[in-house]
Design a protein around this motif. Structure first.
Motif, PDB file in Angstrom:
ATOM      1  N   LEU A  55       0.831  -1.189   0.000  1.00  8.70           N
ATOM      2  CA  LEU A  55       0.000   0.000   0.000  1.00  8.70           C
ATOM      3  C   LEU A  55       0.868   1.241   0.000  1.00  8.70           C
ATOM      4  CD1 LEU A  55      -2.678  -0.863   2.735  1.00  8.70           C
ATOM      5  CD2 LEU A  55      -2.807  -1.222   0.267  1.00  8.70           C
ATOM      6  N   LEU A  56       0.479   2.212  -0.825  1.00  8.11           N
ATOM      7  CA  LEU A  56       1.145   3.505  -0.720  1.00  8.11           C
ATOM      8  C   LEU A  56       0.602   4.219   0.516  1.00  8.11           C
ATOM      9  CD1 LEU A  56       1.706   2.644  -3.696  1.00  8.11           C
ATOM     10  CD2 LEU A  56       1.947   5.070  -4.179  1.00  8.11           C
ATOM     11  N   ASN A  57       1.381   5.136   1.064  1.00  7.13           N
ATOM     12  CA  ASN A  57       1.000   5.671   2.369  1.00  7.13           C
ATOM     13  C   ASN A  57       0.146   6.926   2.302  1.00  7.13           C
ATOM     14  OD1 ASN A  57       3.077   7.377   1.491  1.00  7.13           O
ATOM     15  ND2 ASN A  57       3.743   7.804   3.590  1.00  7.13           N
ATOM     16  N   VAL A  58      -0.175   7.426   1.104  1.00  5.00           N
ATOM     17  CA  VAL A  58      -1.049   8.588   0.981  1.00  5.00           C
ATOM     18  C   VAL A  58      -2.291   8.188   0.186  1.00  5.00           C
ATOM     19  CG1 VAL A  58      -1.330  10.897  -0.008  1.00  5.00           C
ATOM     20  CG2 VAL A  58       0.785  10.296   1.172  1.00  5.00           C
ATOM     21  N   GLY A  59      -3.455   8.493   0.736  1.00  3.65           N
ATOM     22  CA  GLY A  59      -4.711   8.157   0.079  1.00  3.65           C
ATOM     23  C   GLY A  59      -5.719   9.281   0.224  1.00  3.65           C
ATOM     24  N   CYS A  60      -6.951   8.979  -0.158  1.00  5.21           N
ATOM     25  CA  CYS A  60      -8.024   9.971  -0.107  1.00  5.21           C
ATOM     26  C   CYS A  60      -9.274   9.312   0.472  1.00  5.21           C
ATOM     27  CB  CYS A  60      -8.310  10.502  -1.512  1.00  5.21           C
ATOM     28  SG  CYS A  60      -9.570  11.789  -1.597  1.00  5.21           S
ATOM     29  N   THR A  61      -9.933   9.983   1.379  1.00  3.29           N
ATOM     30  CA  THR A  61     -11.171   9.430   1.903  1.00  3.29           C
ATOM     31  C   THR A  61     -12.277   9.565   0.863  1.00  3.29           C
ATOM     32  OG1 THR A  61     -11.981  11.485   2.916  1.00  3.29           O
ATOM     33  CG2 THR A  61     -10.535  10.078   4.266  1.00  3.29           C
ATOM     34  N   ALA A  62     -13.265   8.709   0.996  1.00  3.39           N
ATOM     35  CA  ALA A  62     -14.422   8.742   0.103  1.00  3.39           C
ATOM     36  C   ALA A  62     -15.682   8.590   0.942  1.00  3.39           C
ATOM     37  CB  ALA A  62     -14.330   7.632  -0.941  1.00  3.39           C
ATOM     38  N   ALA A  63     -16.769   9.137   0.445  1.00  6.15           N
ATOM     39  CA  ALA A  63     -18.080   8.963   1.044  1.00  6.15           C
ATOM     40  C   ALA A  63     -19.002   8.350   0.005  1.00  6.15           C
ATOM     41  CB  ALA A  63     -18.637  10.303   1.519  1.00  6.15           C
ATOM     42  N   VAL A  64     -19.969   7.582   0.461  1.00  2.00           N
ATOM     43  CA  VAL A  64     -20.933   6.979  -0.454  1.00  2.00           C
ATOM     44  C   VAL A  64     -21.973   8.038  -0.821  1.00  2.00           C
ATOM     45  CG1 VAL A  64     -22.645   5.169  -0.799  1.00  2.00           C
ATOM     46  CG2 VAL A  64     -20.582   4.698   0.551  1.00  2.00           C
ATOM     47  N   GLU A  65     -21.944   8.458  -2.067  1.00  2.06           N
ATOM     48  CA  GLU A  65     -22.910   9.443  -2.545  1.00  2.06           C
ATOM     49  C   GLU A  65     -24.261   8.800  -2.826  1.00  2.06           C
ATOM     50  OE1 GLU A  65     -22.146  13.181  -3.945  1.00  2.06           O
ATOM     51  OE2 GLU A  65     -21.428  12.657  -1.936  1.00  2.06           O
ATOM     52  N   LYS A  66     -24.221   7.593  -3.369  1.00  5.73           N
ATOM     53  CA  LYS A  66     -25.460   6.946  -3.780  1.00  5.73           C
ATOM     54  C   LYS A  66     -25.223   5.452  -3.931  1.00  5.73           C
ATOM     55  CE  LYS A  66     -27.544   8.892  -7.238  1.00  5.73           C
ATOM     56  NZ  LYS A  66     -27.896   9.280  -8.639  1.00  5.73           N
ATOM     57  N   VAL A  67     -26.212   4.660  -3.533  1.00  5.93           N
ATOM     58  CA  VAL A  67     -26.215   3.236  -3.844  1.00  5.93           C
ATOM     59  C   VAL A  67     -27.036   3.087  -5.117  1.00  5.93           C
ATOM     60  CG1 VAL A  67     -26.838   0.917  -3.098  1.00  5.93           C
ATOM     61  CG2 VAL A  67     -26.021   2.584  -1.421  1.00  5.93           C
ATOM     62  N   THR A  68     -26.380   2.737  -6.213  1.00  2.00           N
ATOM     63  CA  THR A  68     -27.070   2.703  -7.496  1.00  2.00           C
ATOM     64  C   THR A  68     -27.772   1.373  -7.755  1.00  2.00           C
ATOM     65  OG1 THR A  68     -24.999   2.078  -8.584  1.00  2.00           O
ATOM     66  CG2 THR A  68     -25.549   4.418  -8.525  1.00  2.00           C
ATOM     67  N   LYS A  69     -27.301   0.295  -7.079  1.00  2.00           N
ATOM     68  CA  LYS A  69     -27.969  -0.995  -7.228  1.00  2.00           C
ATOM     69  C   LYS A  69     -27.601  -1.917  -6.082  1.00  2.00           C
ATOM     70  CE  LYS A  69     -28.834  -4.733 -10.548  1.00  2.00           C
ATOM     71  NZ  LYS A  69     -28.596  -5.240 -11.935  1.00  2.00           N
ATOM     72  N   ILE A  78     -22.080   1.272  -5.991  1.00  2.00           N
ATOM     73  CA  ILE A  78     -22.177   2.569  -5.325  1.00  2.00           C
ATOM     74  C   ILE A  78     -21.454   3.626  -6.148  1.00  2.00           C
ATOM     75  CG2 ILE A  78     -22.267   1.502  -3.026  1.00  2.00           C
ATOM     76  CD1 ILE A  78     -19.344   2.495  -2.621  1.00  2.00           C
ATOM     77  N   LEU A  79     -21.797   4.855  -5.888  1.00  2.00           N
ATOM     78  CA  LEU A  79     -21.049   5.989  -6.422  1.00  2.00           C
ATOM     79  C   LEU A  79     -20.388   6.668  -5.233  1.00  2.00           C
ATOM     80  CD1 LEU A  79     -20.351   7.735  -8.915  1.00  2.00           C
ATOM     81  CD2 LEU A  79     -22.277   9.203  -8.263  1.00  2.00           C
ATOM     82  N   SER A  80     -19.051   6.704  -5.251  1.00  2.00           N
ATOM     83  CA  SER A  80     -18.303   7.317  -4.152  1.00  2.00           C
ATOM     84  C   SER A  80     -17.724   8.654  -4.598  1.00  2.00           C
ATOM     85  CB  SER A  80     -17.184   6.388  -3.680  1.00  2.00           C
ATOM     86  OG  SER A  80     -16.260   6.144  -4.731  1.00  2.00           O
ATOM     87  N   ALA A  81     -17.463   9.522  -3.633  1.00  2.00           N
ATOM     88  CA  ALA A  81     -16.926  10.851  -3.924  1.00  2.00           C
ATOM     89  C   ALA A  81     -15.735  11.133  -3.031  1.00  2.00           C
ATOM     90  CB  ALA A  81     -17.993  11.922  -3.721  1.00  2.00           C
TER      91      ALA A  81
END
Length: 206
Positions: A55-69, A78-81
């Motif tokens: 794993l690289l040590n820098v990442g980005c958080t995501a939130a679930v914008e929508k459950v598409t199915k 899901i669609l994450s942002a």
């Protein structure tokens, strides 16, 4: 560190940027659990690049914008942002999915690019968009003043460059790196278009 301060991790062969949206198909049991908790608690999870079995040590958080199915067996689309950048301090394996103690970070103060540098990037960006499929031609609205992230999120960038942009703590440096890349990319895109048009013409017997 208290358990609720640990960030759930989703290792993927992708780099997510703030302001970027990413569709995901969730099928592994551990990630069905993780995403289910994120939806229920309206919490974030961390997307981090998995490369060469590490794993690289820098990442980005995501939130679930929508459950598409949702599927009968618990799988989901899901669609994450993208939200916040983080650096991994340590890993925790107490749950079925990986978690980490992280340090969230933003840009250093006073690193905004000069106006002419940003205008140059914008011009290059618009030229590149002209070569992309129509559905890729609209950039998201910049968040937190980061035009570089907004532009990079819709461009065909390799993982190494996206990871570099994610890690930089200077918008000015990101603008310079992205401008340099696009200046080199444009001639290749123009050549590819000429070759494609020539090939189509030959196919019609012209």
């Amino acid at each position: 560190m208290p358990s609720d301060l640990l960030l759930p991790l989703f290792p993927l062969e992708v780099v997510m940027l703030p302001a970027e949206t990413l569709p995901l198909h969730i099928f592994e049991e551990r990630y069905k659990l993780m995403i289910g908790e994120a939806i229920e608690q309206r919490s974030e999870f961390g997307i981090v690049l998995s490369k060469d079995r590490s794993l690289l040590n820098v990442g980005c958080t995501a939130a679930v914008e929508k459950v598409t199915k949702r599927y009968p067996d618990g799988r989901m689309d899901i669609l994450s942002a993208g939200r916040r950048r983080f650096e991994i301090l340590f890993l925790d394996e107490e749950k079925p999915y990986l978690r980490a103690g992280v340090h969230f970070f933003a840009d250093d103060p006073d690193t905004a690019p000069a106006g002419e540098k940003l205008r140059r990037l914008t011009d290059l960006f618009e030229q590149v968009l002209g070569f992309l499929p129509a559905q890729s031609r609209e950039a998201p609205t910049p968040e937190s003043g980061s035009a570089s992230f907004a532009m990079a999120s819709v461009l065909p960038l390799d993982l190494d460059l996206k990871q570099r942009l994610l890690s930089l703590k200077s918008e000015s440096e990101r603008v310079a790196a992205l401008s340099d890349h696009l200046e080199k990319l444009l001639p290749r895109l123009a050549l590819a278009r000429r070759v494609e048009r020539s090939s189509r013409g030959n196919g019609r017997g012209t």
